[in-house]
Design a protein around this motif. Sequence first.
Motif, PDB file in Angstrom:
ATOM      1  N   ASP A 221      21.906  54.620  25.038  1.00 51.77           N
ATOM      2  CA  ASP A 221      22.003  54.747  23.589  1.00 51.77           C
ATOM      3  C   ASP A 221      20.888  53.901  22.987  1.00 51.77           C
ATOM      4  O   ASP A 221      20.297  53.049  23.675  1.00 51.77           O
ATOM      5  N   PRO A 384      15.867  61.344  23.399  1.00 51.36           N
ATOM      6  CA  PRO A 384      16.597  60.244  24.043  1.00 51.36           C
ATOM      7  C   PRO A 384      16.070  60.037  25.455  1.00 51.36           C
ATOM      8  O   PRO A 384      16.341  60.826  26.348  1.00 51.36           O
ATOM      9  N   ALA A 411      25.051  51.895  27.520  1.00 51.38           N
ATOM     10  CA  ALA A 411      26.296  51.922  26.757  1.00 51.38           C
ATOM     11  C   ALA A 411      27.524  51.727  27.640  1.00 51.38           C
ATOM     12  O   ALA A 411      28.630  51.538  27.126  1.00 51.38           O
ATOM     13  N   ARG A 416      27.982  49.405  20.950  1.00 50.80           N
ATOM     14  CA  ARG A 416      26.905  49.636  19.997  1.00 50.80           C
ATOM     15  C   ARG A 416      26.814  48.506  18.981  1.00 50.80           C
ATOM     16  O   ARG A 416      25.716  48.082  18.602  1.00 50.80           O
TER      17      ARG A 416
END
Length: 455
Positions: A221, A384, A411, A416
């Motif tokens: 992420d 990504p 992640a 986050r």
Amino acid sequence: MPEGLPLSHAQEALWFLHQLAPDSSAHNTGVAVVIRSAIDLPALHRATDELARRHDLLRSTFAEADGRPVRLVGPDGLAGLEVLDRPGVSDAALRAAVEAALAEPFPLRERGAFRTVLVRRGPQDAVLLIASHHIASDATSHLVLLRDLLRSYEPAAAGGDPTLPPLPGTFDDHVGAERGFLASPRGAETELHWRRVCAGAAPAELPADRPRSAGTPFVGDVCRVEVDPEAAARLRAVAAESGVTEFAYLLGVFQGLLYRSTRQADFLIGCPTTTRLSSKTREVVGNFTNTLVLRANLARGSTFRAAAVSAAEQLRAGVAGIRYPFPLLASRVRLSGGAPLCRLTFNMLNATGSDPLLGLLLDTEHEDRVVPNAGLLLSSLPLPQLGGELDLMVNVRRSADALAVEFRYNANVFERETMRRLAGHFARAIAVAVAGPDSRIATARLWDTAEPARS
């Protein structure tokens, strides 16, 4: 089976990981642009074929011979253009189709490490993706491939010859040079240097939200934050006053933040770099990446300026040993408890140069910006990028008018919110460090007083 070409140490390490998890996308990478104009599809097919002719890694598969991985160069046609039609889909669905094409695993033995995909939504609305496995490419390779594809497409679309001039070198030249270096006295001296750097050290390790477990797939992420414009503008002058580059100054600030966040005074982090050290390899496609191991030593009296000067010294020493492959070092140097040499990396990407295509690809903040190239209208489409085995990769992006920080993290290890907070701390640390370069890192206010104390 025909005799194959040897691999570099970085490639051998990636082949080993691929054998463990052949259906993994952890080492897929790529570049994509939105095309906002009409496309001559036959010309694009011809340009894609020319790309494979020019760069032999695009038509290479991988195998094993006598217990060692090798590369087999095949005929043209292995990496032809794929076209996916998605008429009238939403922006989210279009992006999802591109990301799915990027994430599709590469059967390295059968089909090699590259694919070029055109996802069409309409006659003047498409996305061009060049995807690859990291065993055969790096970030510079993506720029080279996109630039060459456009250089070939333009004359093909005009009815001309899409053939590009021959390259002055090959990736196999790089592999041979690496092997020669490692067999030389200089190679042995460089290994001793890196052993001294790592002796008795430990990697910087941020407090995890969840336990790290071997074999857990990487789930990536990204968290981004903009640095205060006044701090970004002041950075260049403060770095010059300190006798270091902007990159070294930011590296020193980041190491200072790690000192405060981990309570480690002596730690290792990685710095991605390239081994494209010759003009002959500048336009060659392949995995030329390497990682420098940097060792920070900070104390309660350390200032941001002192940390920056120390970071500059670490970089100078590291560059002297740039040719020694990080995967080989990681296999020969063991840290206490079996810890990896680094869990975090730090890098800076500069989009202030004169190359408009590079500037477009690095500009992740203005996806609506349109750049004409090869008779096409192009916009960026940030992808990504997956992250392999690391906890965190920090990329600082410098443009002409902004400084942005990108935290690409695992992640499965961090929430986050944890990364969002850490990215904010780094942005604040930069502002504090340029406003008061001689202030002490240990006592600088890098987070709100309401947050838990860290020092």
